[in-house]
Design an enzyme around this catalytic site. Sequence first.
Site, PDB file in Angstrom:
ATOM      1  N   LYS A   1       0.885  -1.175   0.000  1.00  0.00           N
ATOM      2  CA  LYS A   1       0.000   0.000   0.000  1.00  0.00           C
ATOM      3  C   LYS A   1       0.919   1.220   0.000  1.00  0.00           C
ATOM      4  O   LYS A   1       1.343   1.689   1.044  1.00  0.00           O
ATOM      5  CB  LYS A   1      -0.900  -0.032   1.248  1.00  0.00           C
ATOM      6  CG  LYS A   1      -2.230   0.689   1.124  1.00  0.00           C
ATOM      7  CD  LYS A   1      -2.133   2.141   0.741  1.00  0.00           C
ATOM      8  CE  LYS A   1      -1.684   3.038   1.861  1.00  0.00           C
ATOM      9  NZ  LYS A   1      -1.384   4.428   1.384  1.00  0.00           N
TER      10      LYS A   1
ATOM     11  N   GLU B   1      -0.171   7.529  -1.392  1.00  0.00           N
ATOM     12  CA  GLU B   1      -1.106   7.994  -2.431  1.00  0.00           C
ATOM     13  C   GLU B   1      -0.593   9.259  -3.128  1.00  0.00           C
ATOM     14  O   GLU B   1      -1.158   9.709  -4.111  1.00  0.00           O
ATOM     15  CB  GLU B   1      -2.510   8.209  -1.843  1.00  0.00           C
ATOM     16  CG  GLU B   1      -2.616   9.187  -0.687  1.00  0.00           C
ATOM     17  CD  GLU B   1      -2.309   8.577   0.692  1.00  0.00           C
ATOM     18  OE1 GLU B   1      -1.340   7.818   0.816  1.00  0.00           O
ATOM     19  OE2 GLU B   1      -3.039   8.915   1.645  1.00  0.00           O
TER      20      GLU B   1
ATOM     21  N   SER C   1       5.131   8.415   9.413  1.00  0.00           N
ATOM     22  CA  SER C   1       5.232   9.315  10.564  1.00  0.00           C
ATOM     23  C   SER C   1       4.962   8.571  11.873  1.00  0.00           C
ATOM     24  O   SER C   1       4.324   7.504  11.886  1.00  0.00           O
ATOM     25  CB  SER C   1       4.242  10.467  10.407  1.00  0.00           C
ATOM     26  OG  SER C   1       2.934   9.947  10.361  1.00  0.00           O
TER      27      SER C   1
ATOM     28  N   CYS D   1      13.938  10.859   6.365  1.00  0.00           N
ATOM     29  CA  CYS D   1      13.888  10.527   7.793  1.00  0.00           C
ATOM     30  C   CYS D   1      15.281  10.522   8.396  1.00  0.00           C
ATOM     31  O   CYS D   1      15.427  10.463   9.606  1.00  0.00           O
ATOM     32  CB  CYS D   1      13.236   9.172   7.998  1.00  0.00           C
ATOM     33  SG  CYS D   1      14.222   7.867   7.298  1.00  0.00           S
TER      34      CYS D   1
ATOM     35  N   GLU E   1       9.538  17.124  14.356  1.00  0.00           N
ATOM     36  CA  GLU E   1      10.063  16.844  13.017  1.00  0.00           C
ATOM     37  C   GLU E   1       9.376  17.811  12.047  1.00  0.00           C
ATOM     38  O   GLU E   1       8.150  17.796  11.917  1.00  0.00           O
ATOM     39  CB  GLU E   1       9.743  15.396  12.624  1.00  0.00           C
ATOM     40  CG  GLU E   1      10.217  15.057  11.228  1.00  0.00           C
ATOM     41  CD  GLU E   1       9.859  13.631  10.803  1.00  0.00           C
ATOM     42  OE1 GLU E   1       8.677  13.244  10.921  1.00  0.00           O
ATOM     43  OE2 GLU E   1      10.759  12.915  10.338  1.00  0.00           O
TER      44      GLU E   1
HETATM   45  P1  NAD Z   1       2.453   9.282   6.750  1.00  0.00           P
HETATM   46  O1  NAD Z   1       2.559   8.678   8.099  1.00  0.00           O
HETATM   47  O2  NAD Z   1       1.545  10.423   6.537  1.00  0.00           O
HETATM   48  O3  NAD Z   1       2.017   8.164   5.680  1.00  0.00           O
HETATM   49  C1  NAD Z   1       2.632   6.895   5.644  1.00  0.00           C
HETATM   50  C2  NAD Z   1       1.626   5.872   5.141  1.00  0.00           C
HETATM   51  O4  NAD Z   1       0.537   5.811   6.069  1.00  0.00           O
HETATM   52  C3  NAD Z   1       1.033   6.214   3.769  1.00  0.00           C
HETATM   53  O5  NAD Z   1       0.955   5.045   2.994  1.00  0.00           O
HETATM   54  C4  NAD Z   1      -0.334   6.769   4.118  1.00  0.00           C
HETATM   55  O6  NAD Z   1      -1.291   6.501   3.119  1.00  0.00           O
HETATM   56  C5  NAD Z   1      -0.699   6.029   5.395  1.00  0.00           C
HETATM   57  N1  NAD Z   1      -1.571   6.834   6.257  1.00  0.00           N
HETATM   58  C6  NAD Z   1      -1.589   8.180   6.362  1.00  0.00           C
HETATM   59  N2  NAD Z   1      -2.535   8.571   7.239  1.00  0.00           N
HETATM   60  C7  NAD Z   1      -3.114   7.445   7.701  1.00  0.00           C
HETATM   61  C8  NAD Z   1      -4.162   7.193   8.651  1.00  0.00           C
HETATM   62  N3  NAD Z   1      -4.784   8.180   9.293  1.00  0.00           N
HETATM   63  N4  NAD Z   1      -4.507   5.919   8.897  1.00  0.00           N
HETATM   64  C9  NAD Z   1      -3.883   4.908   8.267  1.00  0.00           C
HETATM   65  N5  NAD Z   1      -2.891   5.092   7.357  1.00  0.00           N
HETATM   66  C10 NAD Z   1      -2.507   6.338   7.077  1.00  0.00           C
HETATM   67  O7  NAD Z   1       3.964   9.670   6.302  1.00  0.00           O
HETATM   68  P2  NAD Z   1       4.433  10.486   5.028  1.00  0.00           P
HETATM   69  O8  NAD Z   1       4.074  11.917   5.207  1.00  0.00           O
HETATM   70  O9  NAD Z   1       4.028   9.793   3.787  1.00  0.00           O
HETATM   71  O10 NAD Z   1       6.019  10.309   5.161  1.00  0.00           O
HETATM   72  C11 NAD Z   1       6.826  11.129   5.951  1.00  0.00           C
HETATM   73  C12 NAD Z   1       7.108  10.500   7.303  1.00  0.00           C
HETATM   74  O11 NAD Z   1       7.711   9.229   7.134  1.00  0.00           O
HETATM   75  C13 NAD Z   1       8.105  11.299   8.120  1.00  0.00           C
HETATM   76  O12 NAD Z   1       7.674  11.332   9.449  1.00  0.00           O
HETATM   77  C14 NAD Z   1       9.397  10.512   7.987  1.00  0.00           C
HETATM   78  O13 NAD Z   1      10.314  10.696   9.028  1.00  0.00           O
HETATM   79  C15 NAD Z   1       8.868   9.131   7.962  1.00  0.00           C
HETATM   80  N6  NAD Z   1       9.833   8.216   7.373  1.00  0.00           N
HETATM   81  C16 NAD Z   1      10.487   7.373   8.208  1.00  0.00           C
HETATM   82  C17 NAD Z   1      11.439   6.510   7.711  1.00  0.00           C
HETATM   83  C18 NAD Z   1      12.183   5.589   8.621  1.00  0.00           C
HETATM   84  O14 NAD Z   1      12.810   4.666   8.119  1.00  0.00           O
HETATM   85  N7  NAD Z   1      12.149   5.765   9.930  1.00  0.00           N
HETATM   86  C19 NAD Z   1      11.716   6.500   6.339  1.00  0.00           C
HETATM   87  C20 NAD Z   1      11.010   7.368   5.504  1.00  0.00           C
HETATM   88  C21 NAD Z   1      10.067   8.216   6.044  1.00  0.00           C
END
Ligand code: NAD
Length: 497
Positions: free
Chosen positions: A169, A172, A222, A277, A379
């Site tokens: 998944k 988006e 996140s 990240c 962050e």
């Molecule tokens: P996000 O948490 O908004 O989204 C991640 C995934 O979760 C997506 O596929 C999204 O569709 C899904 N999602 C979003 N809201 C949701 C909800 N309410 N319920 C269920 N699923 C949901 O993260 P983002 O903005 O796409 O990415 C940035 C974040 O990812 C930053 O915090 C970054 O630090 C983190 N990140 C961490 C690593 C790591 O290895 N630690 C690597 C890359 C990114």
Amino acid sequence: MHFIQGATLAGTSGRSQDVFNPATGAVVGTVPLASTGEVDAAIAAAKAALPGWANTPPAKRAQVMFKFRDLIIQDLDKLAGLISAQHGKTLDDARGEVARGLEVVEFACGIPHLLKGEYSAQVANAVDSYSLRQPVGVVAGITPFNFPAMVPMWMFPMALACGNTFILKPSERDPGAPLHLAQLLSEAGLPDGCLNVVNGDKEAVDAILDHPDIAAISFVGSTAIGKYIYSRGCSNGKRVQALCGAKNHMIIMPDADMGQAVDAAMGAAYGSAGERCMAVSAVLAVGDDTADRFVEQLAPKVRALKIGQFDEPGVEMGPVITKDAKDRIIGYIDQGESDGAKVVVDGRNLSLQGYENGFFVGGTLLDHVTPDMSVYRDEIFGPVLSVLRPQSYDEAVQLVMSHEYGNGTAIFTRDGDAAREFASTINIGMVGVNVPIPVPVAYHSFGGWKASMFGDHSIHGMEGVRFYTKLKTVTARWPSGIKDGAVFNFHSGSETK
Ligand code: NAD
């Protein structure tokens, strides 16, 4: 489009979302948002494919990975173009992202060796013991926008090589590259149903979290969403790893090579517009003299950053992902300024000719940041670097230790004693010594501590094998004809006849 049972499918839920070119703000496509029913269909396809794939000899699974590797190399520029057009990062950075994902595919090519278990002969009289690593079942991966190719490739090559089937998944916001990767893997010979891509939002994620046929979930994103996924997935009895948000500190000691530290901070803070990240978002310059020298040398470089669309020659930094992200980042800079930080370089009012509607934020440098400010605590995930001025090594270490996040950190110094002490005592998952972004290579494992990761196994490397397999230990007695009567008490192997 989704990719289910080896075929590209349009969504049927009636729900979709726009995909943007962040440099222009223009809509470049739409992505379907799957219903629970569509997710169920993908999981059913993965479940049906599981017995055949799990029983395929690991060497044959590796052959598919070898072919997949060749196809990725052949399509590297195409994949980079798909990433940049929807994410906004420069083409060179996108190529680098694919190359880092490719390294995991290459590691997965060695799966017959990686799955070898342990064997002990004669643990008791005529009894041998051995361990097996078997697939966990149908696995799901939920991935973030910032590495639309690399992060999925941290997951599905290892999961598939271990004999699992997979539901991806992706984010988006930039769904192009993950879909193309699934098509390439199919072309490489992966049987239909083994890898399915379902685009979607919370509805699709919740369908995965609650489905009884999902055995394990890898999440990267996140911290707020990761906590939710970890707790709901675990309470449904699934194995979950959730890699989350970060605030990565770079300590600069007074004896550091300042030229090297400044260059390192430039790339680590502003590369990919700070949307990594492992980006460095806080520099701890030890002592005012170190901080003054650092800010003086860094500021002109930040002002000179070449910002633009991904395909412009010489461009070093692109836009951030959405208008909302841009507004949020600017809000943080406003707050930092009103909290008393000195805005040395201000990226808030950047306007690029021809890209007036793009989601650009200029490189921003804040000095005299203090630990109570939100620009330091949270962050920001944008091109904003905060400089703090601890007066000693101990004070700097204390800041890193007491921060909520624990993904990456780095120390810049010429003092081996300090570097060694730092690496051994700091409570952070990935540590760099004169390396600003210490992302482990594919045959080591990636993962943070504290609020940067929930779960017991980090990702790829041997940790990937451990996460995507269940350990079984067999104790066998041959020949079968030995008769020593019923045994009612435990005893050790050395006590047997
Ligand atoms: P996000 O948490 O908004 O989204 C991640 C995934 O979760 C997506 O596929 C999204 O569709 C899904 N999602 C979003 N809201 C949701 C909800 N309410 N319920 C269920 N699923 C949901 O993260 P983002 O903005 O796409 O990415 C940035 C974040 O990812 C930053 O915090 C970054 O630090 C983190 N990140 C961490 C690593 C790591 O290895 N630690 C690597 C890359 C990114």
